[in-house]
Motif scaffolding. Structure first.
Motif, PDB file in Angstrom:
ATOM      1  N   LEU A  26      64.070 -50.457 -53.383  1.00 59.75           N
ATOM      2  CA  LEU A  26      63.441 -51.579 -52.805  1.00 59.75           C
ATOM      3  C   LEU A  26      64.055 -52.751 -53.266  1.00 59.75           C
ATOM      4  O   LEU A  26      64.660 -52.890 -54.348  1.00 59.75           O
ATOM      5  N   ILE A  27      63.908 -53.794 -52.344  1.00 62.01           N
ATOM      6  CA  ILE A  27      64.396 -55.194 -52.906  1.00 62.01           C
ATOM      7  C   ILE A  27      63.856 -55.527 -54.357  1.00 62.01           C
ATOM      8  O   ILE A  27      62.353 -55.186 -54.365  1.00 62.01           O
ATOM      9  N   GLY A  28      64.783 -55.999 -55.237  1.00 54.10           N
ATOM     10  CA  GLY A  28      64.339 -56.145 -56.585  1.00 54.10           C
ATOM     11  C   GLY A  28      64.478 -55.100 -57.380  1.00 54.10           C
ATOM     12  O   GLY A  28      64.261 -55.353 -58.650  1.00 54.10           O
ATOM     13  N   PHE A  29      64.801 -53.924 -56.992  1.00 53.75           N
ATOM     14  CA  PHE A  29      64.910 -52.635 -57.765  1.00 53.75           C
ATOM     15  C   PHE A  29      66.280 -51.974 -57.859  1.00 53.75           C
ATOM     16  O   PHE A  29      66.920 -52.272 -56.602  1.00 53.75           O
ATOM     17  N   GLY A  30      66.615 -51.331 -58.886  1.00 56.59           N
ATOM     18  CA  GLY A  30      67.755 -50.335 -58.501  1.00 56.59           C
ATOM     19  C   GLY A  30      68.996 -51.224 -58.230  1.00 56.59           C
ATOM     20  O   GLY A  30      69.182 -52.263 -58.920  1.00 56.59           O
ATOM     21  N   GLY A  31      69.796 -50.837 -57.611  1.00 61.95           N
ATOM     22  CA  GLY A  31      71.020 -51.561 -57.183  1.00 61.95           C
ATOM     23  C   GLY A  31      71.092 -52.591 -56.031  1.00 61.95           C
ATOM     24  O   GLY A  31      72.057 -53.292 -55.695  1.00 61.95           O
ATOM     25  N   PRO A  72      66.686 -61.107 -55.455  1.00 61.77           N
ATOM     26  CA  PRO A  72      66.662 -62.703 -55.554  1.00 61.77           C
ATOM     27  C   PRO A  72      65.303 -63.143 -56.133  1.00 61.77           C
ATOM     28  O   PRO A  72      64.445 -62.570 -56.413  1.00 61.77           O
ATOM     29  N   GLN A  73      65.249 -64.459 -56.370  1.00 65.15           N
ATOM     30  CA  GLN A  73      64.249 -64.912 -57.200  1.00 65.15           C
ATOM     31  C   GLN A  73      63.171 -65.149 -56.599  1.00 65.15           C
ATOM     32  O   GLN A  73      62.970 -65.252 -55.262  1.00 65.15           O
ATOM     33  N   PRO A  74      61.869 -64.846 -57.128  1.00 70.96           N
ATOM     34  CA  PRO A  74      60.686 -64.801 -56.440  1.00 70.96           C
ATOM     35  C   PRO A  74      60.547 -66.186 -55.833  1.00 70.96           C
ATOM     36  O   PRO A  74      60.820 -67.207 -56.369  1.00 70.96           O
ATOM     37  N   GLY A  75      59.921 -66.265 -54.700  1.00 71.17           N
ATOM     38  CA  GLY A  75      59.999 -67.432 -53.677  1.00 71.17           C
ATOM     39  C   GLY A  75      61.062 -67.415 -52.576  1.00 71.17           C
ATOM     40  O   GLY A  75      60.489 -67.654 -51.398  1.00 71.17           O
ATOM     41  N   ASN A 113      59.380 -62.712 -51.529  1.00 68.20           N
ATOM     42  CA  ASN A 113      57.718 -62.521 -51.824  1.00 68.20           C
ATOM     43  C   ASN A 113      57.922 -60.968 -52.292  1.00 68.20           C
ATOM     44  O   ASN A 113      57.954 -60.157 -51.223  1.00 68.20           O
ATOM     45  N   TYR A 114      57.761 -60.674 -53.407  1.00 73.13           N
ATOM     46  CA  TYR A 114      57.637 -59.097 -53.872  1.00 73.13           C
ATOM     47  C   TYR A 114      56.046 -58.809 -53.800  1.00 73.13           C
ATOM     48  O   TYR A 114      55.145 -58.617 -54.598  1.00 73.13           O
ATOM     49  N   THR A 115      56.043 -58.422 -52.349  1.00 67.86           N
ATOM     50  CA  THR A 115      54.667 -57.960 -52.019  1.00 67.86           C
ATOM     51  C   THR A 115      54.850 -56.579 -51.230  1.00 67.86           C
ATOM     52  O   THR A 115      55.968 -56.320 -50.792  1.00 67.86           O
ATOM     53  N   PHE A 116      53.555 -55.833 -51.072  1.00 66.98           N
ATOM     54  CA  PHE A 116      53.779 -54.615 -50.300  1.00 66.98           C
ATOM     55  C   PHE A 116      54.067 -54.853 -48.899  1.00 66.98           C
ATOM     56  O   PHE A 116      54.715 -54.185 -48.201  1.00 66.98           O
ATOM     57  N   GLU A 117      53.529 -56.108 -48.615  1.00 74.59           N
ATOM     58  CA  GLU A 117      53.772 -56.572 -47.076  1.00 74.59           C
ATOM     59  C   GLU A 117      55.449 -56.440 -46.759  1.00 74.59           C
ATOM     60  O   GLU A 117      55.898 -56.179 -46.046  1.00 74.59           O
ATOM     61  N   THR A 118      55.920 -57.165 -47.754  1.00 76.92           N
ATOM     62  CA  THR A 118      57.538 -57.279 -47.895  1.00 76.92           C
ATOM     63  C   THR A 118      58.388 -56.045 -47.891  1.00 76.92           C
ATOM     64  O   THR A 118      59.122 -55.594 -47.057  1.00 76.92           O
ATOM     65  N   TRP A 119      57.907 -55.051 -48.835  1.00 82.36           N
ATOM     66  CA  TRP A 119      58.519 -53.956 -49.038  1.00 82.36           C
ATOM     67  C   TRP A 119      58.457 -52.996 -47.658  1.00 82.36           C
ATOM     68  O   TRP A 119      59.119 -52.286 -47.212  1.00 82.36           O
ATOM     69  N   GLY A 120      56.985 -53.128 -47.136  1.00 84.26           N
ATOM     70  CA  GLY A 120      56.866 -52.353 -45.943  1.00 84.26           C
ATOM     71  C   GLY A 120      57.513 -52.757 -44.897  1.00 84.26           C
ATOM     72  O   GLY A 120      58.036 -52.112 -44.057  1.00 84.26           O
ATOM     73  N   VAL A 123      61.853 -60.511 -61.330  1.00 81.09           N
ATOM     74  CA  VAL A 123      61.099 -59.729 -60.341  1.00 81.09           C
ATOM     75  C   VAL A 123      59.930 -58.996 -61.177  1.00 81.09           C
ATOM     76  O   VAL A 123      58.896 -58.756 -60.827  1.00 81.09           O
ATOM     77  N   PHE A 124      60.544 -58.288 -62.378  1.00 79.93           N
ATOM     78  CA  PHE A 124      59.686 -57.580 -63.266  1.00 79.93           C
ATOM     79  C   PHE A 124      58.249 -58.334 -63.615  1.00 79.93           C
ATOM     80  O   PHE A 124      57.164 -58.010 -63.172  1.00 79.93           O
ATOM     81  N   LEU A 125      58.363 -59.599 -63.943  1.00 74.18           N
ATOM     82  CA  LEU A 125      57.285 -60.593 -64.268  1.00 74.18           C
ATOM     83  C   LEU A 125      56.355 -60.906 -62.857  1.00 74.18           C
ATOM     84  O   LEU A 125      55.442 -60.952 -63.129  1.00 74.18           O
ATOM     85  N   ALA A 126      57.149 -61.161 -61.929  1.00 75.01           N
ATOM     86  CA  ALA A 126      56.519 -61.302 -60.715  1.00 75.01           C
ATOM     87  C   ALA A 126      55.580 -60.282 -60.264  1.00 75.01           C
ATOM     88  O   ALA A 126      54.442 -60.532 -59.962  1.00 75.01           O
ATOM     89  N   PHE A 127      56.074 -59.129 -60.449  1.00 76.60           N
ATOM     90  CA  PHE A 127      54.942 -57.678 -59.919  1.00 76.60           C
ATOM     91  C   PHE A 127      54.115 -57.560 -60.871  1.00 76.60           C
ATOM     92  O   PHE A 127      52.800 -57.234 -60.505  1.00 76.60           O
ATOM     93  N   THR A 128      54.586 -57.783 -62.197  1.00 73.28           N
ATOM     94  CA  THR A 128      53.332 -57.899 -63.336  1.00 73.28           C
ATOM     95  C   THR A 128      52.049 -58.471 -62.921  1.00 73.28           C
ATOM     96  O   THR A 128      50.927 -58.509 -63.430  1.00 73.28           O
ATOM     97  N   ARG A 129      52.575 -59.954 -62.385  1.00 78.54           N
ATOM     98  CA  ARG A 129      51.477 -60.955 -62.264  1.00 78.54           C
ATOM     99  C   ARG A 129      50.744 -60.743 -60.867  1.00 78.54           C
ATOM    100  O   ARG A 129      49.817 -61.607 -60.373  1.00 78.54           O
TER     101      ARG A 129
END
Length: 303
Positions: free
Chosen positions: A62-67, A71-74, A77-84, A211-217
């Motif tokens: 998924l974008i934000g993870f692994g290889g 990108p910076q949050p904003g 948007n690190y949301t399930f809609e984005t990943w979907g 990314v980690f902090l964005a998802f944590t919040r």
């Protein structure tokens, strides 16, 4: 077969961002594997080659993870809609059509979101120890006041870039990651140096902490009980009964939703059964794919 024994992952450009994925097998039904929080395609390294013997099997970062790009949050948007949306586009552009969607932890919410938003792309959904999202705003109000207040304060504190960055650095250490995994897994031998390495490497990338902090919040968005009733494809829940993070009782509650066709308890396993006991999980997934692949083919013929 281990991650090191599989060829280097491939890349795909999604909305100007590099996405990494791995593939095994070139015939049969398409299958897409989606990792959980902080993980990557490598978390499926024990499943990908086995499923690839009879399927076209893909595992995506998924974008934000692994290889994949972080990108910076904003910007993203690190949301399930984005990943979907990412997963839906991946099915169209890389897989070439519909697929069986299989997730672990938050990856389960991603595959459900994809199946809801793009039902034509989902041949079936298999969720392995789905994230219940206990820190979601709607779940938090059911907690004792001190736990609710404590989690709110923690999220606000982590919103401070300096404090959040320091917190991430303390978490992203091999000894800490090993300790966390030994809580989540019930077979300590599965918490190998290889597993620690594949989880640690992406944490060193620029942007990983943000990314980690964005998802944590991230305490909004869909809950599994929002998405499951809207699924129109075959759906199975697999659950390690000793998961300390997502209690099996809550999994059984989700299984009462009418759109869930089957609930498979995985006795004595923890939060990531596909990695902890692939010899148990792989045959279950292969049987489920075979069963519903036959149903799909029959439907296509009759229509």
């Amino acid at each position: 077969m281990t991650a090191s024994a599989i060829i280097e992952p491939q890349t795909w450009n999604w909305q100007g961002h590099k996405i990494t994925y791995q593939q095994a097998g070139d015939t049969g039904a398409a299958v897409v594997l989606v990792h959980g929080f902080g993980a990557s395609w490598g978390h499926w390294r024990k499943n990908l080659p086995v499923l690839g013997e009879s399927c076209r099997c893909f595992a995506i970062d998924l974008i934000g993870f692994g290889g994949s790009a972080k990108p910076q949050p904003g910007i993203v948007n690190y949301t399930f809609e984005t990943w979907g949306q990412q997963l839906g586009d991946f099915c169209r552009e890389v897989v070439g059509g519909p697929a069986f969607l299989i997730g672990n932890s938050i990856g389960c919410i991603v595959v459900m979101q994809t199946a809801v938003d793009y039902p034509e792309l989902a041949l079936g959904v298999a969720a392995i120890n789905c994230s219940i999202r206990l820190l979601h705003d709607r779940k938090r109000v059911t907690l004792p006041w001190y736990r609710n207040y404590g989690s709110m304060v923690m999220q606000q504190v982590l919103g401070n870039k300096q404090i959040g960055g320091f917190f991430f650095k303390q978490i992203a250490k091999p000894k800490v990651v090993r300790k966390i995994l030994l809580q989540a897994y019930r077979r300590p031998e599965a918490v190998s140096d290889e597993l620690i390495d594949l989880l640690m490497k992406p944490s060193q990338d620029p942007g990983a902490a943000d990314v980690f902090l964005a998802f944590t919040r991230y305490s909004q968005g869909p809950l599994p009980e929002d998405l499951l009733p809207r699924l129109t494809c075959p759906t199975v829940l697999l659950w390690g009964t000793e998961d300390p993070w997502e209690p099996v009782g809550m999994g059984r509650k989700l299984a009462e939703i009418p759109t869930v066709n089957e609930f498979v308890p995985l006795e004595g396993l923890g939060h990531c059964p596909q990695d902890e006991a692939p010899e148990i999980v792989n045959p279950i997934l292969l049987d489920w794919i075979k069963q519903h692949q036959s149903t799909t083919l029959l439907t296509d013929v009759t229509h």
